[in-house]
Design an enzyme around this catalytic site. Sequence first.
Site, PDB file in Angstrom:
ATOM      1  N   ASP A  83       0.811  -1.210   0.000  1.00  0.00           N
ATOM      2  CA  ASP A  83       0.000   0.000   0.000  1.00  0.00           C
ATOM      3  C   ASP A  83       0.849   1.267   0.000  1.00  0.00           C
ATOM      4  O   ASP A  83       0.438   2.302  -0.534  1.00  0.00           O
ATOM      5  CB  ASP A  83      -0.938   0.003   1.213  1.00  0.00           C
ATOM      6  N   GLU A 158      -5.371   9.626   4.729  1.00  0.00           N
ATOM      7  CA  GLU A 158      -5.687  10.506   5.848  1.00  0.00           C
ATOM      8  C   GLU A 158      -4.665  11.609   6.022  1.00  0.00           C
ATOM      9  O   GLU A 158      -3.544  11.528   5.504  1.00  0.00           O
ATOM     10  CB  GLU A 158      -5.786   9.715   7.157  1.00  0.00           C
ATOM     11  N   SER A 203      -6.751   1.739  13.428  1.00  0.00           N
ATOM     12  CA  SER A 203      -5.934   1.394  14.592  1.00  0.00           C
ATOM     13  C   SER A 203      -6.212   2.323  15.770  1.00  0.00           C
ATOM     14  O   SER A 203      -5.935   1.983  16.922  1.00  0.00           O
ATOM     15  CB  SER A 203      -4.446   1.447  14.234  1.00  0.00           C
ATOM     16  N   GLN A 257       3.408   9.367   4.975  1.00  0.00           N
ATOM     17  CA  GLN A 257       4.606   9.363   4.137  1.00  0.00           C
ATOM     18  C   GLN A 257       5.431  10.642   4.230  1.00  0.00           C
ATOM     19  O   GLN A 257       6.636  10.609   4.014  1.00  0.00           O
ATOM     20  CB  GLN A 257       4.213   9.121   2.678  1.00  0.00           C
TER      21      GLN A 257
END
Length: 298
Positions: A83, A158, A203, A257
């Site tokens: 991903d 997000e 999460s 990222q």
Amino acid sequence: MTGERQPVFKKVGIVANPTKPESGEGFKRVSKKLLESGVKVFTDEETCRLVGINWCSEFEKIKVIDRLLLPDKVELILVLGGDGTFLTVAKLVDKRPVPILGINFGTLGFLAEITIDEIEECIERVLKGEFVVENRPVLRVKVLRRNGHVSIYRCVNEVAIKRDTLARIIEVEVTAGKDYVTTFRGDGVIVATPTGSTAYSLSAGGPIIYPTLNAMLLTPICPHTLTLRPLVLSGETCLSARLKTESENVMVIFDGQEGIELRVGDTIEITRSPYDLLILRDPNKSYYQTLREKLKWG
């Protein structure tokens, strides 16, 4: 556009994760299948180095170009990796209506759902027009500095406003349009797309949202007030988040990222981007099947 059959692709780009040697073998398999079908193949230098420049140059139809130019040259991009690689490529397409198909060489792989064993069969079906395009909402994030500087980011999963490891509780004030929502007190807050509802937000205790819905999700990170719960909003909402805490290290992170330090008084405006992410997917696989497989629901 969702659900429409696609014509045969004549120009296909391939991007592989250069840190995964096995994706190099995947590149060979995919490119050979495409070339045998009369498709012109494009790739970038990083991917080509996985298999060797000499291997790429043996096939005249494989064009090695700058990765940034791929969306302008091809009709489809195949991503070999997990991903993370998929998200990197998704930022490249931005305003270009180029669909992406992920082939999973990672671990969980919600975005890259095609497995290694399915490569040849799936490529054949893609070229027959048996896959469909799915529109996924994407976030447009504008960071307005107190000094007037403006930065704009595109987020597939997000945007997260969170405290640094050693910082204390932070306060982030959130408004929806002209309406004050609340001030999040805790480790921070996540604003996620439906696609991103199975990423960081999940999460942190957020719900799973069907990925094509026009919605966005507000999820607190370790809230100080236990009654502060995740909130699903319309995708047309214009959210504004402002850091109120002074003297704490706070980051705003885009798709996990890249990130920048946030300062008191800075404002983040979050809206749905006018340019959706186009994902090519197998119509024989339902989203619920993906959830069962990836989350081990049985």
